[in-house]
Write a protein that holds these residues in place. Structure first.
Motif, PDB file in Angstrom:
ATOM      1  N   PHE A   1      12.632   8.820   7.613  1.00 54.83           N
ATOM      2  CA  PHE A   1      12.696   9.514   8.892  1.00 54.83           C
ATOM      3  C   PHE A   1      11.422   9.333   9.711  1.00 54.83           C
ATOM      4  CE2 PHE A   1      15.563  11.903   6.097  1.00 54.83           C
ATOM      5  CZ  PHE A   1      16.723  11.801   6.835  1.00 54.83           C
ATOM      6  N   GLY A   2      11.631   8.948  10.970  1.00 56.63           N
ATOM      7  CA  GLY A   2      10.515   8.840  11.896  1.00 56.63           C
ATOM      8  C   GLY A   2       9.671   7.593  11.726  1.00 56.63           C
ATOM      9  N   GLU A   3       9.947   6.799  10.707  1.00 54.54           N
ATOM     10  CA  GLU A   3       9.145   5.604  10.465  1.00 54.54           C
ATOM     11  C   GLU A   3       9.783   4.399  11.135  1.00 54.54           C
ATOM     12  OE1 GLU A   3       6.247   5.589   9.077  1.00 54.54           O
ATOM     13  OE2 GLU A   3       6.333   7.719   8.626  1.00 54.54           O
ATOM     14  N   ARG A   4       8.960   3.583  11.752  1.00 56.78           N
ATOM     15  CA  ARG A   4       9.399   2.319  12.324  1.00 56.78           C
ATOM     16  C   ARG A   4       8.446   1.235  11.846  1.00 56.78           C
ATOM     17  NH1 ARG A   4      13.128   4.990  12.914  1.00 56.78           N
ATOM     18  NH2 ARG A   4      14.341   5.474  14.783  1.00 56.78           N
ATOM     19  N   PHE A   5       9.004   0.091  11.494  1.00 56.78           N
ATOM     20  CA  PHE A   5       8.220  -0.978  10.903  1.00 56.78           C
ATOM     21  C   PHE A   5       8.266  -2.213  11.775  1.00 56.78           C
ATOM     22  CE2 PHE A   5       9.824   1.809   7.612  1.00 56.78           C
ATOM     23  CZ  PHE A   5       8.685   2.109   6.893  1.00 56.78           C
ATOM     24  N   GLU A   6       7.232  -3.040  11.631  1.00 54.54           N
ATOM     25  CA  GLU A   6       7.154  -4.272  12.398  1.00 54.54           C
ATOM     26  C   GLU A   6       7.887  -5.394  11.661  1.00 54.54           C
ATOM     27  OE1 GLU A   6       3.089  -5.154  13.113  1.00 54.54           O
ATOM     28  OE2 GLU A   6       2.699  -3.308  14.247  1.00 54.54           O
ATOM     29  N   GLU A   7       8.291  -6.397  12.426  1.00 54.71           N
ATOM     30  CA  GLU A   7       8.983  -7.535  11.820  1.00 54.71           C
ATOM     31  C   GLU A   7       8.085  -8.200  10.780  1.00 54.71           C
ATOM     32  OE1 GLU A   7      11.372 -11.592  13.177  1.00 54.71           O
ATOM     33  OE2 GLU A   7      10.533 -10.225  14.671  1.00 54.71           O
ATOM     34  N   GLN A   8       8.669  -8.523   9.640  1.00 54.49           N
ATOM     35  CA  GLN A   8       8.009  -9.136   8.492  1.00 54.49           C
ATOM     36  C   GLN A   8       7.216  -8.136   7.630  1.00 54.49           C
ATOM     37  OE1 GLN A   8       8.735 -12.321   7.582  1.00 54.49           O
ATOM     38  NE2 GLN A   8      10.114 -12.188   9.336  1.00 54.49           N
ATOM     39  N   ASP A   9       7.234  -6.859   7.989  1.00 56.26           N
ATOM     40  CA  ASP A   9       6.673  -5.854   7.078  1.00 56.26           C
ATOM     41  C   ASP A   9       7.456  -5.861   5.769  1.00 56.26           C
ATOM     42  OD1 ASP A   9       4.558  -4.864   8.528  1.00 56.26           O
ATOM     43  OD2 ASP A   9       5.637  -3.133   9.341  1.00 56.26           O
ATOM     44  N   THR A  10       6.734  -5.754   4.666  1.00 54.31           N
ATOM     45  CA  THR A  10       7.373  -5.645   3.359  1.00 54.31           C
ATOM     46  C   THR A  10       7.350  -4.187   2.925  1.00 54.31           C
ATOM     47  OG1 THR A  10       6.704  -7.880   2.703  1.00 54.31           O
ATOM     48  CG2 THR A  10       7.280  -6.349   0.939  1.00 54.31           C
ATOM     49  N   VAL A  11       8.542  -3.642   2.681  1.00 55.07           N
ATOM     50  CA  VAL A  11       8.672  -2.232   2.308  1.00 55.07           C
ATOM     51  C   VAL A  11       9.343  -2.135   0.943  1.00 55.07           C
ATOM     52  CG1 VAL A  11       9.632   0.013   2.938  1.00 55.07           C
ATOM     53  CG2 VAL A  11       8.849  -1.547   4.730  1.00 55.07           C
ATOM     54  N   THR A  12       8.691  -1.430   0.026  1.00 56.78           N
ATOM     55  CA  THR A  12       9.252  -1.193  -1.299  1.00 56.78           C
ATOM     56  C   THR A  12       9.612   0.281  -1.425  1.00 56.78           C
ATOM     57  OG1 THR A  12       7.975  -2.959  -2.338  1.00 56.78           O
ATOM     58  CG2 THR A  12       8.829  -1.252  -3.789  1.00 56.78           C
ATOM     59  N   ILE A  13      10.872   0.549  -1.727  1.00 59.16           N
ATOM     60  CA  ILE A  13      11.361   1.908  -1.924  1.00 59.16           C
ATOM     61  C   ILE A  13      11.465   2.173  -3.423  1.00 59.16           C
ATOM     62  CG2 ILE A  13      13.257   3.531  -1.538  1.00 59.16           C
ATOM     63  CD1 ILE A  13      11.956   2.767   1.036  1.00 59.16           C
ATOM     64  N   GLU A  14      10.939   3.320  -3.870  1.00 57.93           N
ATOM     65  CA  GLU A  14      11.089   3.722  -5.268  1.00 57.93           C
ATOM     66  C   GLU A  14      11.811   5.060  -5.300  1.00 57.93           C
ATOM     67  OE1 GLU A  14       8.651   4.206  -9.466  1.00 57.93           O
ATOM     68  OE2 GLU A  14       7.540   3.879  -7.606  1.00 57.93           O
ATOM     69  N   LEU A  15      12.976   5.086  -5.934  1.00 57.89           N
ATOM     70  CA  LEU A  15      13.767   6.300  -6.097  1.00 57.89           C
ATOM     71  C   LEU A  15      13.471   6.875  -7.484  1.00 57.89           C
ATOM     72  CD1 LEU A  15      15.983   8.235  -5.048  1.00 57.89           C
ATOM     73  CD2 LEU A  15      17.663   6.712  -6.135  1.00 57.89           C
ATOM     74  N   MET A  16      12.823   8.021  -7.509  1.00 58.35           N
ATOM     75  CA  MET A  16      12.387   8.630  -8.757  1.00 58.35           C
ATOM     76  C   MET A  16      13.316   9.778  -9.123  1.00 58.35           C
ATOM     77  SD  MET A  16       8.361   8.745  -7.664  1.00 58.35           S
ATOM     78  CE  MET A  16       7.802   9.345  -9.249  1.00 58.35           C
ATOM     79  N   SER A  17      13.810   9.768 -10.348  1.00 53.35           N
ATOM     80  CA  SER A  17      14.615  10.867 -10.872  1.00 53.35           C
ATOM     81  C   SER A  17      13.688  11.793 -11.650  1.00 53.35           C
ATOM     82  CB  SER A  17      15.723  10.336 -11.785  1.00 53.35           C
ATOM     83  OG  SER A  17      16.621   9.516 -11.060  1.00 53.35           O
ATOM     84  N   ILE A  18      13.611  13.064 -11.228  1.00 47.91           N
ATOM     85  CA  ILE A  18      12.697  14.016 -11.832  1.00 47.91           C
ATOM     86  C   ILE A  18      13.470  15.243 -12.300  1.00 47.91           C
ATOM     87  CG2 ILE A  18      10.749  13.219 -10.448  1.00 47.91           C
ATOM     88  CD1 ILE A  18      11.166  15.545  -8.573  1.00 47.91           C
ATOM     89  N   ASP A  19      12.831  16.074 -13.118  1.00 54.76           N
ATOM     90  CA  ASP A  19      13.520  17.281 -13.571  1.00 54.76           C
ATOM     91  C   ASP A  19      13.270  18.438 -12.606  1.00 54.76           C
ATOM     92  OD1 ASP A  19      10.957  18.168 -14.147  1.00 54.76           O
ATOM     93  OD2 ASP A  19      11.247  18.255 -16.321  1.00 54.76           O
TER      94      ASP A  19
ATOM     95  N   LYS B   1       0.838  -1.200   0.000  1.00 52.41           N
ATOM     96  CA  LYS B   1       0.000   0.000   0.000  1.00 52.41           C
ATOM     97  C   LYS B   1       0.871   1.246   0.000  1.00 52.41           C
ATOM     98  CE  LYS B   1      -3.708   2.361   2.501  1.00 52.41           C
ATOM     99  NZ  LYS B   1      -4.611   2.322   3.694  1.00 52.41           N
ATOM    100  N   LEU B   2       0.613   2.133  -0.972  1.00 54.86           N
ATOM    101  CA  LEU B   2       1.362   3.373  -1.062  1.00 54.86           C
ATOM    102  C   LEU B   2       1.105   4.241   0.168  1.00 54.86           C
ATOM    103  CD1 LEU B   2       3.125   5.285  -2.800  1.00 54.86           C
ATOM    104  CD2 LEU B   2       0.993   6.228  -3.710  1.00 54.86           C
ATOM    105  N   GLN B   3       2.175   4.764   0.768  1.00 59.12           N
ATOM    106  CA  GLN B   3       2.056   5.644   1.920  1.00 59.12           C
ATOM    107  C   GLN B   3       2.038   7.097   1.449  1.00 59.12           C
ATOM    108  OE1 GLN B   3       1.724   3.890   5.118  1.00 59.12           O
ATOM    109  NE2 GLN B   3       1.366   2.528   3.384  1.00 59.12           N
ATOM    110  N   SER B   4       0.949   7.812   1.716  1.00 57.63           N
ATOM    111  CA  SER B   4       0.774   9.140   1.129  1.00 57.63           C
ATOM    112  C   SER B   4       0.312  10.188   2.122  1.00 57.63           C
ATOM    113  CB  SER B   4      -0.224   9.063  -0.030  1.00 57.63           C
ATOM    114  OG  SER B   4      -1.462   8.518   0.406  1.00 57.63           O
ATOM    115  N   ALA B   5       0.639  10.008   3.411  1.00 52.69           N
ATOM    116  CA  ALA B   5       0.354  11.047   4.393  1.00 52.69           C
ATOM    117  C   ALA B   5       1.323  12.207   4.173  1.00 52.69           C
ATOM    118  CB  ALA B   5       0.501  10.486   5.801  1.00 52.69           C
ATOM    119  N   PRO B   6       1.008  13.419   4.686  1.00 50.76           N
ATOM    120  CA  PRO B   6       1.896  14.560   4.476  1.00 50.76           C
ATOM    121  C   PRO B   6       3.352  14.296   4.839  1.00 50.76           C
ATOM    122  CG  PRO B   6      -0.173  15.313   5.386  1.00 50.76           C
ATOM    123  CD  PRO B   6      -0.246  13.806   5.378  1.00 50.76           C
ATOM    124  N   GLY B   7       3.601  13.528   5.895  1.00 54.49           N
ATOM    125  CA  GLY B   7       4.974  13.254   6.291  1.00 54.49           C
ATOM    126  C   GLY B   7       5.692  12.245   5.421  1.00 54.49           C
ATOM    127  N   ASP B   8       4.999  11.667   4.456  1.00 54.85           N
ATOM    128  CA  ASP B   8       5.596  10.648   3.595  1.00 54.85           C
ATOM    129  C   ASP B   8       6.156  11.228   2.307  1.00 54.85           C
ATOM    130  OD1 ASP B   8       4.901   8.600   5.372  1.00 54.85           O
ATOM    131  OD2 ASP B   8       2.900   8.433   4.493  1.00 54.85           O
TER     132      ASP B   8
END
Length: 270
Positions: free
Chosen positions: A195-213, A169-176
């Motif tokens: 920053f400020g995020e803590r995850f539970e064991e076995q959480d699946t986290v996908t990071i997407e690094l976007m290159s923008i202009d 699930k995409l995280q889209s709160a203001p702090g995200d």
């Protein structure tokens, strides 16, 4: 004068997912304006354009979507067309992935032409992704901290946007909202954390690094500020600086990205 509000999909808006947070952007209560949200990128997913008109503050009616627009995308060699897949939403007709280059989009609405351009940068790979258990404190929670790293090219200023999914699930709160400019680490390797995020064991986290202009970076910087202000009840000070001509609101962004996934407490997956 009373104000009205223009609903846009936030930053990461329609830009990055069709299910992102809707924010209210302050605009004068005047004649409706065209709002275009357009994205092209180097992935396999559909590249979409969303066209609507601003509505009245005093109306409970939903935004008026704009159908039957004619849209083309050009990279200087190939011209692509779009197909309307639902009212006001258009899909780019392409085969395979787009490549980093300068893209120009042209939108024809009842004979009125709106154009914009955006330079798609090359994708930058995530080369470091780990989880580390952290004990909680006065502010931060106990859990797993996710860190990631990449090497910034030594060239002109580079601009990035980071988004992440938690258990799909995409995280889209203001702090995200993570927007990055490389002025402090140009040409070097850099390590960052959510920053400020803590995850539970076995959480699946996908990071997407976007290159923008540059234009997209400043548009989404203003939009992120508006989202934060809206979340605390402040009045929106201005519209984000879009890049469409002929008075259209919104933006056109060409971007590329790299994704990696990790399960908390486990090593990163390739």
């Amino acid at each position: 004068m009373k104000q009205k509000y223009l609903s846009l999909l936030a930053a990461i808006g329609f830009a990055f997912s069709s299910c992102e947070k809707v924010v209210d952007i302050d605009i004068n209560d005047s004649a409706p304006k065209i709002v275009i949200e357009a994205n092209v990128f180097n992935g396999d997913d559909d590249c979409l354009v969303r066209i609507s008109k601003t509505g009245s503050y005093f109306s409970n009616e939903p935004l008026q979507m704009v159908s039957k627009a004619k849209i083309t995308l050009s990279d200087g060699i190939t011209e692509y067309s779009y197909t309307e897949i639902e009212e006001g939403v258009y899909k780019l007709n392409k085969i395979g992935r787009l490549i980093p280059t300068l893209y120009k989009i042209k939108v024809n609405i009842d004979g009125e032409i709106y154009e914009a351009k955006s330079q798609m940068p090359a994708a930058i790979p995530i080369n470091y992704l780990v989880s580390e258990y952290q004990s909680g404190g006065t502010i931060e929670k106990t859990g797993y901290q996710i860190s990631f790293g990449f090497h910034d090219p030594e060239d002109d200023t580079n601009y990035y946007r980071v988004k992440y999914l938690l258990n799909g699930k995409l995280q889209s709160a203001p702090g995200d909202y993570y927007l990055i400019k490389d002025e402090l680490f140009n040409g070097n390797s850099v390590q960052m954390e959510l920053f400020g995020e803590r995850f539970e064991e076995q959480d699946t986290v996908t990071i997407e690094l976007m290159s923008i202009d540059k234009t997209s970076y400043y548009y989404f910087s203003v939009l992120a500020d508006l989202v934060r202000e809206e979340s605390i009840g402040s009045a929106a000070p201005a519209n984000p600086p879009g890049n469409f001509d002929n008075g259209a609101l919104g933006y056109f962004s060409a971007w590329s990205s790299n994704k990696r996934t990790i399960i908390a407490k486990q090593k990163a997956q390739n």
